[in-house]
Design a protein around this motif. Structure first.
Motif, PDB file in Angstrom:
ATOM      1  N   PRO A 171       0.791  -1.230   0.000  1.00 50.65           N
ATOM      2  CA  PRO A 171       0.000   0.000   0.000  1.00 50.65           C
ATOM      3  C   PRO A 171       0.825   1.283   0.000  1.00 50.65           C
ATOM      4  N   VAL A 172       2.023   1.293   0.591  1.00 49.89           N
ATOM      5  CA  VAL A 172       2.819   2.516   0.625  1.00 49.89           C
ATOM      6  C   VAL A 172       3.279   2.932  -0.767  1.00 49.89           C
ATOM      7  N   HIS A 173       3.233   2.017  -1.743  1.00 49.13           N
ATOM      8  CA  HIS A 173       3.642   2.338  -3.106  1.00 49.13           C
ATOM      9  C   HIS A 173       2.481   2.266  -4.097  1.00 49.13           C
ATOM     10  N   TRP A 174       1.247   2.209  -3.604  1.00 44.76           N
ATOM     11  CA  TRP A 174       0.112   2.143  -4.524  1.00 44.76           C
ATOM     12  C   TRP A 174       0.005   3.408  -5.377  1.00 44.76           C
ATOM     13  N   ALA A 175       0.428   4.548  -4.846  1.00 48.12           N
ATOM     14  CA  ALA A 175       0.383   5.781  -5.640  1.00 48.12           C
ATOM     15  C   ALA A 175       1.303   5.673  -6.853  1.00 48.12           C
ATOM     16  N   GLY A 188      -8.958   7.163 -10.187  1.00 47.54           N
ATOM     17  CA  GLY A 188      -9.395   7.328 -11.565  1.00 47.54           C
ATOM     18  C   GLY A 188      -9.081   6.173 -12.488  1.00 47.54           C
ATOM     19  N   ILE A 189      -8.686   5.012 -11.946  1.00 49.58           N
ATOM     20  CA  ILE A 189      -8.410   3.838 -12.766  1.00 49.58           C
ATOM     21  C   ILE A 189      -9.727   3.127 -13.064  1.00 49.58           C
ATOM     22  N   ASP A 190      -9.995   2.892 -14.347  1.00 44.61           N
ATOM     23  CA  ASP A 190     -11.236   2.247 -14.768  1.00 44.61           C
ATOM     24  C   ASP A 190     -11.122   0.740 -14.582  1.00 44.61           C
ATOM     25  N   LEU A 191     -11.980   0.189 -13.731  1.00 50.32           N
ATOM     26  CA  LEU A 191     -11.991  -1.248 -13.474  1.00 50.32           C
ATOM     27  C   LEU A 191     -13.210  -1.930 -14.087  1.00 50.32           C
ATOM     28  N   THR A 192     -13.910  -1.231 -14.969  1.00 51.55           N
ATOM     29  CA  THR A 192     -15.107  -1.813 -15.579  1.00 51.55           C
ATOM     30  C   THR A 192     -14.706  -2.968 -16.490  1.00 51.55           C
ATOM     31  N   PRO A 193     -15.255  -4.161 -16.270  1.00 50.28           N
ATOM     32  CA  PRO A 193     -14.893  -5.286 -17.136  1.00 50.28           C
ATOM     33  C   PRO A 193     -15.428  -5.093 -18.540  1.00 50.28           C
ATOM     34  N   PRO A 194     -14.717  -5.596 -19.559  1.00 53.12           N
ATOM     35  CA  PRO A 194     -15.171  -5.470 -20.947  1.00 53.12           C
ATOM     36  C   PRO A 194     -16.300  -6.434 -21.234  1.00 53.12           C
ATOM     37  N   PRO A 195     -16.955  -6.313 -22.385  1.00 46.25           N
ATOM     38  CA  PRO A 195     -17.960  -7.303 -22.773  1.00 46.25           C
ATOM     39  C   PRO A 195     -17.360  -8.703 -22.791  1.00 46.25           C
ATOM     40  N   SER A 196     -18.181  -9.695 -22.507  1.00 49.55           N
ATOM     41  CA  SER A 196     -17.672 -11.061 -22.405  1.00 49.55           C
ATOM     42  C   SER A 196     -17.035 -11.532 -23.692  1.00 49.55           C
ATOM     43  N   PHE A 229       6.296  10.137  -5.482  1.00 55.27           N
ATOM     44  CA  PHE A 229       4.971  10.135  -4.875  1.00 55.27           C
ATOM     45  C   PHE A 229       5.136  10.072  -3.365  1.00 55.27           C
ATOM     46  N   ARG A 230       4.109  10.457  -2.675  1.00 61.55           N
ATOM     47  CA  ARG A 230       4.165  10.483  -1.214  1.00 61.55           C
ATOM     48  C   ARG A 230       2.969   9.747  -0.648  1.00 61.55           C
ATOM     49  N   THR A 231       3.217   8.664   0.061  1.00 61.93           N
ATOM     50  CA  THR A 231       2.167   7.950   0.774  1.00 61.93           C
ATOM     51  C   THR A 231       2.681   7.636   2.165  1.00 61.93           C
ATOM     52  N   PRO A 232       1.790   7.358   3.121  1.00 64.70           N
ATOM     53  CA  PRO A 232       2.231   7.093   4.491  1.00 64.70           C
ATOM     54  C   PRO A 232       3.265   5.965   4.542  1.00 64.70           C
ATOM     55  N   GLY A 233       4.379   6.223   5.197  1.00 60.06           N
ATOM     56  CA  GLY A 233       5.432   5.228   5.347  1.00 60.06           C
ATOM     57  C   GLY A 233       6.487   5.277   4.284  1.00 60.06           C
ATOM     58  N   ALA A 234       6.288   6.019   3.194  1.00 55.19           N
ATOM     59  CA  ALA A 234       7.279   6.076   2.125  1.00 55.19           C
ATOM     60  C   ALA A 234       8.278   7.181   2.397  1.00 55.19           C
ATOM     61  N   ALA A 235       9.481   7.059   1.790  1.00 52.28           N
ATOM     62  CA  ALA A 235      10.516   8.074   1.968  1.00 52.28           C
ATOM     63  C   ALA A 235      10.102   9.361   1.276  1.00 52.28           C
ATOM     64  N   GLY A 291      -6.064  12.463  -5.419  1.00 46.22           N
ATOM     65  CA  GLY A 291      -5.399  13.301  -4.440  1.00 46.22           C
ATOM     66  C   GLY A 291      -5.255  12.633  -3.086  1.00 46.22           C
ATOM     67  N   PRO A 292      -4.918  13.422  -2.054  1.00 51.00           N
ATOM     68  CA  PRO A 292      -4.684  12.858  -0.714  1.00 51.00           C
ATOM     69  C   PRO A 292      -5.891  12.155  -0.120  1.00 51.00           C
ATOM     70  N   ALA A 293      -7.096  12.460  -0.610  1.00 51.81           N
ATOM     71  CA  ALA A 293      -8.286  11.822  -0.035  1.00 51.81           C
ATOM     72  C   ALA A 293      -8.228  10.306  -0.182  1.00 51.81           C
ATOM     73  N   CYS A 294      -7.559   9.828  -1.211  1.00 52.50           N
ATOM     74  CA  CYS A 294      -7.474   8.383  -1.446  1.00 52.50           C
ATOM     75  C   CYS A 294      -6.607   7.684  -0.407  1.00 52.50           C
TER      76      CYS A 294
END
Length: 454
Positions: free
Chosen positions: A119-123, A164-172, A393-399, A431-434
């Motif tokens: 999670p610290v590198h998900w950004a 903002g990553i689209d996770l909508t699956p495509p048509p079968s 990028f900056r997330t909790p726990g990252a340098a 943004g930071p809200a995520c």
């Protein structure tokens, strides 16, 4: 007359006896010095005898493979002459395993790409996904597998949506033709790993997700014959589909990667030239470790999964992880066992087929002068890698990146590091809200079970 004799004897003693005594003292001191040197040499010899590499067997010969594939950038001696292993050795067993030939890529065949992070590198992972899709001319061929710690799959999917990553699956129908959904979230169970021992703690090298790449043959679909692995601190600026279409021209190469400029034996934290390690390699494979060969950086790495399955290289990597935990053979994390396993199984002078050099501009997050890049280097780069402690990028726990202004070669004026303007176009939109969606560290500690896919 007696006084004269006493005076003569005194002069004789001063002229003859005193110098002789002085010379005797010099001889004694010299003898003691020689004895001390001999003692030190004896101790050094005893130490070397404990760690020395046995002499090469006369049956070990070397052969040269054919020339490097034409048109492969950076194809200068990536390896060293291939040693013919003695019968019955582990290297001989691996050399006898037939490697199935990869199918030729077609204009519609899927291209599998793997990226994973704690999670610290998900950004950073979000930027990998955005840049990968932005620069691929045929994004419909991409099949991306995003790895996260097992138990955090739902939080990961929520975080990706927030950014903002689209996770909508495509048509079968499209999914059936392309070999799966464009983005799959995979949970990696870290309890599969042997105990880890990593000396270098300046980055996230001890993360179990760095070792998940060794289990891709179990986690990816059975029809995934090859894949491109990307670290979570890179930005892709080239066409990854085109890169993979040309990665394995013969169909039997073990891997494809960008060649390093320094050999394996180079001193420093990346060195694989230690006496104990070389002795262990000879013991394992029956051949010497080619320390003069050049390695690679696994931050962008094309796996031949068919060859990996056939050779069972997961077993080789796990063996090296266990040996390092017991004997401290190397300092870093997942790179050394990958290199050692591939060297033990290689069949050509080149450890991996050379990937074009512009596909890895490294050290943008390093702490030394190597982090400075010229405008020409940046313009030519197809992939930017912020390896090192400073991430864009900056997330909790990252340098945290350095806040001061510095001047580097080719820069007209002071600029902020680490090249934040190159990362910004691909950062997430949430943004930071995520960050509120990031699970706490206790949520992804080791736990029993098998990898899951959603």
């Amino acid at each position: 007359q007696a006084g004269q004799w006493r005076r003569r004897l005194g002069r004789w003693e001063f002229a003859i006896v005193v110098p002789r005594v002085a010379r005797m003292r010099q001889h004694v001191l010299a003898s003691l010095l020689v004895a001390a040197v001999l003692l030190i040499l004896h101790v050094v010899q005893l130490f070397e005898d404990a760690y020395t590499i046995p002499p090469r067997d006369k049956s070990l010969q070397t052969i040269h493979s054919s020339a490097a594939p034409s048109g492969a950038a950076g194809s200068a001696d990536m390896g060293a002459p291939v040693q013919v292993p003695p019968p019955g050795s582990r290297a001989a067993q691996l050399a006898s395993v037939p490697i199935p030939r990869l199918p030729r890529p077609s204009p519609t065949s899927p291209v599998h790409v793997v990226v994973g992070a704690d999670p610290v590198h998900w950004a950073g992972l979000v930027a990998v996904l955005n840049s990968l899709r932005a620069h691929t001319r045929t994004p419909e061929r991409l099949r991306v597998h995003a790895l996260c710690p097992q138990g955090t799959e739902e939080a990961f999917r929520a975080y990706l949506r927030c950014q903002g990553i689209d996770l909508t699956p495509p048509p079968s129908s499209a999914e059936a033709e392309g070999g799966g959904p464009p983005l799959r979230v995979l949970g990696f169970n870290a309890s599969r790993l042997p105990p880890l021992k990593i000396k270098f703690k300046n980055t996230n090298l001890e993360s179990p997700l760095n070792f998940a790449r060794f289990y891709l043959t179990d986690m990816l679909p059975a029809d995934a014959h090859a894949c491109l692995y990307l670290d979570s601190d890179v930005v892709v600026r080239g066409d990854a589909v085109a890169l993979m279409d040309s990665a394995f021209p013969e169909g039997t190469e073990l891997c494809s990667a960008v060649r390093k400029d320094v050999p394996l034996e180079t001193k420093g934290i990346t060195s694989l030239g230690g006496h104990a390690l070389r002795a262990k390699f000879l013991q394992r494979y029956g051949i010497e470790l080619p320390v003069a060969a050049h390695g690679f950086n696994a931050g962008v790495f094309a796996f031949n999964l068919a060859a990996w399955r056939a050779l069972d290289l997961t077993r080789e990597v796990e063996w090296w992880i266990r040996e390092n935990s017991a004997s401290s053979l190397y300092q870093l994390g997942s790179q050394p066992p990958l290199t050692l396993a591939l060297v033990g199984a290689r069949r050509t002078e080149e450890l991996c087929r050379p990937m074009p050099r512009e596909w890895h501009l490294s050290c943008l997050g390093c702490t030394k002068a190597s982090r400075f890049k010229t405008p020409e280097q940046i313009a030519a780069a197809q992939l930017l890698h912020w390896n090192g402690p400073y991430k864009p990028f900056r997330t909790p726990g990252a340098a945290a990146p350095p806040g001061r202004q510095e001047v580097g070669p080719g820069d007209a004026e002071a600029r902020p590091l680490p090249y934040l303007e190159l990362f910004a176009p691909y950062a997430g939109t949430g943004g930071p809200a995520c960050d509120a969606l990031l699970p706490p560290p206790g949520a992804y500690l080791r736990r029993p079970g098998a990898p899951t896919a959603t």
